[in-house]
Design a protein around this motif. Structure first.
Motif, PDB file in Angstrom:
ATOM      1  N   LYS A  65      66.143   1.515   8.238  1.00 35.53           N
ATOM      2  CA  LYS A  65      66.488   2.482   9.112  1.00 35.53           C
ATOM      3  C   LYS A  65      67.998   2.433   9.305  1.00 35.53           C
ATOM      4  O   LYS A  65      68.814   3.314   9.612  1.00 35.53           O
ATOM      5  CB  LYS A  65      65.699   2.684  10.365  1.00 35.53           C
ATOM      6  CG  LYS A  65      64.192   3.035   9.939  1.00 35.53           C
ATOM      7  CD  LYS A  65      63.514   3.004  11.372  1.00 35.53           C
ATOM      8  CE  LYS A  65      61.926   3.137  11.119  1.00 35.53           C
ATOM      9  NZ  LYS A  65      61.308   2.212  10.200  1.00 35.53           N
ATOM     10  N   ASP A  66      68.301   1.278   9.906  1.00 43.38           N
ATOM     11  CA  ASP A  66      69.843   1.014  10.326  1.00 43.38           C
ATOM     12  C   ASP A  66      70.463   0.038   9.322  1.00 43.38           C
ATOM     13  O   ASP A  66      70.512  -1.254   9.724  1.00 43.38           O
ATOM     14  CB  ASP A  66      69.502   0.651  11.670  1.00 43.38           C
ATOM     15  CG  ASP A  66      71.074   0.311  12.618  1.00 43.38           C
ATOM     16  OD1 ASP A  66      72.083   0.601  11.893  1.00 43.38           O
ATOM     17  OD2 ASP A  66      71.237   0.201  13.738  1.00 43.38           O
ATOM     18  N   LEU A  67      71.116   0.498   8.463  1.00 41.51           N
ATOM     19  CA  LEU A  67      71.677  -0.409   7.401  1.00 41.51           C
ATOM     20  C   LEU A  67      73.036  -0.546   7.298  1.00 41.51           C
ATOM     21  O   LEU A  67      73.682   0.612   7.191  1.00 41.51           O
ATOM     22  CB  LEU A  67      70.769  -0.308   6.084  1.00 41.51           C
ATOM     23  CG  LEU A  67      71.368  -0.914   4.865  1.00 41.51           C
ATOM     24  CD1 LEU A  67      70.735  -2.498   5.135  1.00 41.51           C
ATOM     25  CD2 LEU A  67      70.798  -0.406   3.787  1.00 41.51           C
ATOM     26  N   ARG A  68      73.870  -1.410   7.078  1.00 40.88           N
ATOM     27  CA  ARG A  68      75.074  -1.433   6.847  1.00 40.88           C
ATOM     28  C   ARG A  68      75.187  -2.422   5.498  1.00 40.88           C
ATOM     29  O   ARG A  68      74.430  -3.304   5.143  1.00 40.88           O
ATOM     30  CB  ARG A  68      76.060  -2.104   7.961  1.00 40.88           C
ATOM     31  CG  ARG A  68      75.835  -1.579   9.173  1.00 40.88           C
ATOM     32  CD  ARG A  68      76.558  -2.098  10.375  1.00 40.88           C
ATOM     33  NE  ARG A  68      76.149  -1.666  11.643  1.00 40.88           N
ATOM     34  CZ  ARG A  68      76.532  -2.045  12.875  1.00 40.88           C
ATOM     35  NH1 ARG A  68      77.708  -2.994  12.818  1.00 40.88           N
ATOM     36  NH2 ARG A  68      76.194  -1.658  13.984  1.00 40.88           N
ATOM     37  N   ARG A  69      76.298  -2.329   4.859  1.00 43.96           N
ATOM     38  CA  ARG A  69      76.568  -2.832   3.519  1.00 43.96           C
ATOM     39  C   ARG A  69      77.964  -3.655   3.219  1.00 43.96           C
ATOM     40  O   ARG A  69      78.853  -2.882   3.705  1.00 43.96           O
ATOM     41  CB  ARG A  69      76.185  -1.999   2.285  1.00 43.96           C
ATOM     42  CG  ARG A  69      74.969  -1.501   2.350  1.00 43.96           C
ATOM     43  CD  ARG A  69      74.325  -0.545   1.236  1.00 43.96           C
ATOM     44  NE  ARG A  69      74.212  -1.002   0.104  1.00 43.96           N
ATOM     45  CZ  ARG A  69      73.669  -0.658  -1.068  1.00 43.96           C
ATOM     46  NH1 ARG A  69      73.199   0.473  -0.952  1.00 43.96           N
ATOM     47  NH2 ARG A  69      73.706  -1.375  -2.116  1.00 43.96           N
TER      48      ARG A  69
END
Length: 312
Positions: A281-285
């Protein structure tokens, strides 16, 4: 240019690796097994979450040393050696089961941070364990960092008979790992496996990754039973049910040189992985340049910056 020779390995290098933040070793009994725990920084005082780091297959907790050294500030950090790796006891019997890693991690957090949520970082196998745990115990985590814990190719039920047969056959054999005549040989093995690993880091890591046995040879600190086929099929749907339940902000980090096909060929296409990651749901890459799977060895400074920026 003059060179020095590492007293641990005899590998010539411009300088030996200098540890900035030495770890402190201790042991905790978790679920009946004596686990090796490595600690860096001050003791937790409640002002910021404990950072817990879990390593990958055939690795050890000390493998995170280079990244911890690159942090721009001290904080409370803990890593463990998983059961059957490093200085932690091997599992009783002749097999390892994925849910046991979740049980060990849960017991570790009960012991070290029973009330306050932690920041959890996992690499490779440890990343897969961390992702599952984050979905099962979402209240235990503040933030989650996954370093290339891709999961595995999906399986089909009809694969079960052959997989179980392979496991039964392997139980009749005694698994083994290659031994080395010197710790220098272990360091050379590490650099052969990862050509990006510098000689100074390999020389430091080799005696953390192996021990000299009574036979005079150097033995890798991993239970050979880890090499046995897992008789339990990997179910993508079950893994994604856990990934979908993650509530902690999550950072995905991978190396620019990593290729999924190097492990699984065409059995795990990149499109499949991207679809799996999309359920978080709450993703950074973050993609680290000039780094592959062992990014904490290849680019520890860049990785430390990315992790600290994310954790705040």
């Amino acid at each position: 240019m003059s060179t020095d020779t590492s007293p641990a390995t005899g590998i010539a290098d411009s300088a030996a690796y200098v540890v900035r933040r030495p770890h402190r070793s201790s042991f905790l009994t978790l679920r009946g097994l004596r686990h090796h725990v490595l600690r860096w920084g001050p003791e937790p005082d409640g002002t910021r979450p404990l950072l817990v780091m879990v390593h990958g297959w055939m690795d050890v907790g000390a493998s995170f040393q280079f990244m911890v050294d690159a942090f721009h500030e001290d904080r409370s950090v803990v890593a463990i050696d998983w059961r059957g790796f490093g200085l932690t006891d091997s599992t009783p019997g002749d097999a390892y089961w994925f849910p046991d890693y979740l049980g060990d991690l849960d017991a570790l957090l009960d012991a070290l941070s029973p009330e306050a949520p932690v920041d959890l970082l996992g690499h490779s196998m440890g990343g897969n364990i961390a992702m599952s745990y984050a979905g099962v115990r979402p209240q235990r985590l503040r933030r989650l960092v996954n370093l290339e814990g891709f999961g595995l190719p999906d399986t089909a039920p009809e694969m079960a008979p052959a997989r179980l047969a392979s496991w039964l056959d392997e139980l009749k054999e005694t698994p083994s790992l290659k031994t080395y005549d010197s710790v220098e040989g272990v360091a050379q093995r590490l650099m052969k496996t990862n050509p990006r690993l510098s000689a100074d880091k390999a020389a430091w890591l080799a005696p953390q990754w192996s021990r000299r046995g009574e036979d005079g040879r150097w033995h890798i600190l991993g239970d050979p039973a880890h090499k046995r086929t897992n008789p339990v099929l990997y179910r993508k749907a079950e893994a994604l049910a856990c990934w979908s339940a993650i509530t902690a902000p999550t950072l995905w980090v991978e190396g620019s040189e990593t290729q999924l096909s190097q492990w699984w060929g065409d059995r795990y296409p990149r499109e499949d992985f991207e679809a799996r990651l999309a359920v978080v749901k709450d993703l950074r890459r973050v993609t680290l340049q000039q780094a592959a799977h062992m990014m904490h060895h290849d680019q520890p400074e860049a990785l430390a910056r990315a992790v600290q920026d994310f954790l705040g």
